[in-house]
Each structure stands twice: as C-alpha cells, then as structure tokens.
Design a protein around this motif. Structure first.
Motif, PDB file in Angstrom:
ATOM      1  N   THR A 121       0.842  -1.192   0.000  1.00  0.00           N
ATOM      2  CA  THR A 121       0.000   0.000   0.000  1.00  0.00           C
ATOM      3  C   THR A 121       0.879   1.244   0.000  1.00  0.00           C
ATOM      4  N   TYR A 122       0.305   2.319  -0.477  1.00  0.00           N
ATOM      5  CA  TYR A 122       0.948   3.634  -0.415  1.00  0.00           C
ATOM      6  C   TYR A 122      -0.122   4.591   0.090  1.00  0.00           C
ATOM      7  N   GLY A 123      -0.147   4.804   1.408  1.00  0.00           N
ATOM      8  CA  GLY A 123      -1.202   5.602   2.015  1.00  0.00           C
ATOM      9  C   GLY A 123      -2.548   5.013   1.647  1.00  0.00           C
ATOM     10  N   ASP A 124      -3.494   5.867   1.324  1.00  0.00           N
ATOM     11  CA  ASP A 124      -4.809   5.382   0.927  1.00  0.00           C
ATOM     12  C   ASP A 124      -5.024   5.538  -0.578  1.00  0.00           C
ATOM     13  N   GLN A 125      -3.920   5.563  -1.317  1.00  0.00           N
ATOM     14  CA  GLN A 125      -4.012   5.755  -2.757  1.00  0.00           C
ATOM     15  C   GLN A 125      -4.321   4.460  -3.501  1.00  0.00           C
ATOM     16  N   VAL A 126      -5.092   4.578  -4.546  1.00  0.00           N
ATOM     17  CA  VAL A 126      -5.327   3.499  -5.503  1.00  0.00           C
ATOM     18  C   VAL A 126      -4.613   3.938  -6.775  1.00  0.00           C
ATOM     19  N   ILE A 127      -3.495   3.283  -7.062  1.00  0.00           N
ATOM     20  CA  ILE A 127      -2.656   3.700  -8.184  1.00  0.00           C
ATOM     21  C   ILE A 127      -2.003   2.485  -8.826  1.00  0.00           C
ATOM     22  N   GLU A 128      -1.513   2.678 -10.046  1.00  0.00           N
ATOM     23  CA  GLU A 128      -0.684   1.675 -10.702  1.00  0.00           C
ATOM     24  C   GLU A 128       0.716   2.239 -10.802  1.00  0.00           C
ATOM     25  N   VAL A 129       1.686   1.440 -10.357  1.00  0.00           N
ATOM     26  CA  VAL A 129       3.079   1.864 -10.365  1.00  0.00           C
ATOM     27  C   VAL A 129       3.927   0.745 -10.948  1.00  0.00           C
ATOM     28  N   MET A 130       4.605   1.042 -12.029  1.00  0.00           N
ATOM     29  CA  MET A 130       5.517   0.085 -12.652  1.00  0.00           C
ATOM     30  C   MET A 130       4.828  -1.259 -12.863  1.00  0.00           C
ATOM     31  N   GLY A 131       3.600  -1.203 -13.338  1.00  0.00           N
ATOM     32  CA  GLY A 131       2.851  -2.413 -13.650  1.00  0.00           C
ATOM     33  C   GLY A 131       2.189  -3.097 -12.474  1.00  0.00           C
ATOM     34  N   LYS A 132       2.283  -2.501 -11.292  1.00  0.00           N
ATOM     35  CA  LYS A 132       1.682  -3.086 -10.086  1.00  0.00           C
ATOM     36  C   LYS A 132       0.552  -2.200  -9.591  1.00  0.00           C
ATOM     37  N   GLN A 133      -0.579  -2.814  -9.300  1.00  0.00           N
ATOM     38  CA  GLN A 133      -1.725  -2.092  -8.752  1.00  0.00           C
ATOM     39  C   GLN A 133      -1.580  -2.002  -7.241  1.00  0.00           C
ATOM     40  N   LEU A 134      -1.787  -0.798  -6.705  1.00  0.00           N
ATOM     41  CA  LEU A 134      -1.796  -0.598  -5.255  1.00  0.00           C
ATOM     42  C   LEU A 134      -3.179  -0.138  -4.846  1.00  0.00           C
ATOM     43  N   PRO A 135      -3.743  -0.678  -3.777  1.00  0.00           N
ATOM     44  CA  PRO A 135      -3.160  -1.727  -2.948  1.00  0.00           C
ATOM     45  C   PRO A 135      -3.067  -3.052  -3.712  1.00  0.00           C
ATOM     46  N   ARG A 136      -2.046  -3.818  -3.376  1.00  0.00           N
ATOM     47  CA  ARG A 136      -1.804  -5.091  -4.051  1.00  0.00           C
ATOM     48  C   ARG A 136      -2.927  -6.074  -3.761  1.00  0.00           C
ATOM     49  N   ASP A 137      -3.333  -6.808  -4.783  1.00  0.00           N
ATOM     50  CA  ASP A 137      -4.385  -7.804  -4.572  1.00  0.00           C
ATOM     51  C   ASP A 137      -3.899  -8.977  -3.723  1.00  0.00           C
ATOM     52  N   ASP A 138      -2.580  -9.100  -3.553  1.00  0.00           N
ATOM     53  CA  ASP A 138      -2.024 -10.156  -2.686  1.00  0.00           C
ATOM     54  C   ASP A 138      -2.549 -10.034  -1.253  1.00  0.00           C
ATOM     55  N   ILE A 139      -2.900  -8.830  -0.840  1.00  0.00           N
ATOM     56  CA  ILE A 139      -3.395  -8.622   0.527  1.00  0.00           C
ATOM     57  C   ILE A 139      -4.593  -9.508   0.795  1.00  0.00           C
ATOM     58  N   LEU A 140      -5.497  -9.600  -0.148  1.00  0.00           N
ATOM     59  CA  LEU A 140      -6.733 -10.352   0.050  1.00  0.00           C
ATOM     60  C   LEU A 140      -6.645 -11.785  -0.469  1.00  0.00           C
ATOM     61  N   LYS A 141      -5.531 -12.150  -1.112  1.00  0.00           N
ATOM     62  CA  LYS A 141      -5.378 -13.490  -1.675  1.00  0.00           C
ATOM     63  C   LYS A 141      -4.600 -14.454  -0.798  1.00  0.00           C
ATOM     64  N   TYR A 142      -3.627 -13.943  -0.042  1.00  0.00           N
ATOM     65  CA  TYR A 142      -2.693 -14.829   0.648  1.00  0.00           C
ATOM     66  C   TYR A 142      -2.687 -14.574   2.149  1.00  0.00           C
ATOM     67  N   SER A 143      -2.817 -15.650   2.906  1.00  0.00           N
ATOM     68  CA  SER A 143      -2.804 -15.520   4.366  1.00  0.00           C
ATOM     69  C   SER A 143      -1.467 -14.990   4.862  1.00  0.00           C
ATOM     70  N   PHE A 144      -0.368 -15.328   4.197  1.00  0.00           N
ATOM     71  CA  PHE A 144       0.956 -14.882   4.649  1.00  0.00           C
ATOM     72  C   PHE A 144       1.171 -13.385   4.433  1.00  0.00           C
ATOM     73  N   VAL A 145       0.274 -12.731   3.710  1.00  0.00           N
ATOM     74  CA  VAL A 145       0.301 -11.277   3.575  1.00  0.00           C
ATOM     75  C   VAL A 145      -0.744 -10.652   4.505  1.00  0.00           C
ATOM     76  N   LEU A 146      -1.962 -11.172   4.457  1.00  0.00           N
ATOM     77  CA  LEU A 146      -3.054 -10.567   5.215  1.00  0.00           C
ATOM     78  C   LEU A 146      -2.877 -10.684   6.724  1.00  0.00           C
ATOM     79  N   LYS A 147      -2.480 -11.843   7.230  1.00  0.00           N
ATOM     80  CA  LYS A 147      -2.380 -12.010   8.691  1.00  0.00           C
ATOM     81  C   LYS A 147      -1.350 -11.064   9.305  1.00  0.00           C
TER      82      LYS A 147
END
Length: 157
Positions: free
Chosen positions: A97-123
């Motif tokens: 994440t970058y603050g509360d921004q929804v942005i694309e940076v260098m081909g990556k969407q922020l916030p990253r969708d990995d947050i909601l996909k993987y327990s090792f990120v979300l927990k």
C-alpha cells in the motif's frame, strides 16, 4: 508523508536475508513497524517454507522510487528474477500500500491484490494495521482476516 506497508519474505537462508533486508530498509526509510514473523509453505511451487512478515514505514519517497529501492536491495541480496512467477527466492519485498491511494506503479496495482489473496500477507498486515481500512473494500484488515479461509497454513514464529 505516507504510510506504506511492505510484504517481506524469504525461503533461502531466510533469517539472514530478512535481517539484512530490514537493515537496509531501515537505513533508507527509518524505523519500521514490524509484524510477527510467520512460516508458511511455498505457494504455487514445490520449495522450502517461507518466512514472511509485514513492515510499515512513513516516507516521502514516491512509489516508483520505492520499488526501485526494493529491487536494488533484492538484487544485492542475490535475488534472481526468472520468468516463473512462483519460485524460491533469497528475498522478496513487495509494496502493498501507499497511504490510501489506488494507483498503478511500474505495472503493479496498489493496494496489491495479494493482501486479500494470501494468508501470509493478510495475517501479518492485520497484526500491525488491524484497524486500517482497505481503501477498495471499506473493511478493516482485521475484518478481512476474520473472514479469510483457510487460516491453518501459517505458523507464527
């Protein structure tokens, strides 16, 4: 200043590479808010277990500058990039994440969708930012964790 959250993981000489990455990040970004460490199986390939954590920093650096910094740290610690998305690695540093921004940076969407996909990120994120709200869902990270399944693949170290 923006609060950023990073996911950090390693499954090759795990403690060594995580310790060194955190040291380099501190020298560039200052003191971190660190989650507990978790061990989890490799996801998407056969390999040694990972150690993962989340780190938070307050920074004035722009997202592209941060990603370049993380790539430089990864390369310096022997990370080799292959065409395979899922593979063993000395270190992996992802801007979540970058603050509360929804942005694309260098081909990556922020916030990253990995947050909601993987327990090792979300927990680990829920451990350190339980009351922060995911800007796209309107739910806190703790609410997301409470609803997440499966939860049995993580071991807190």
């Amino acid at each position: 200043m923006s609060r950023i959250w990073l996911s950090i993981g390693s499954n090759i000489e795990r403690e060594l590479h995580i310790t060194e990455a955190l040291s380099q990040l501190e020298s560039e970004l200052g003191k971190a808010i660190l989650s507990p460490y978790y061990e989890s199986p490799a996801e998407g390939f056969e390999g040694p277990d990972f150690i993962n954590l989340v780190a938070g920093y307050d920074t004035d650096k722009r997202p592209a500058e941060l990603i370049k910094l993380f790539n430089s740290i990864e390369s310096g610690l022997g990370r080799t990039r292959t065409e395979k998305k899922f593979s063993s690695r000395t270190i992996d540093i992802d801007l979540l994440t970058y603050g509360d921004q929804v942005i694309e940076v260098m081909g990556k969407q922020l916030p990253r969708d990995d947050i909601l996909k993987y327990s090792f990120v979300l927990k680990p994120l829920a451990d350190v930012a339980a009351d922060e709200v995911h800007v796209l869902t309107g739910k806190t990270y703790q609410q997301h964790w409470d609803e997440f399944t499966p939860k049995d693949r993580l071991i807190r170290l």
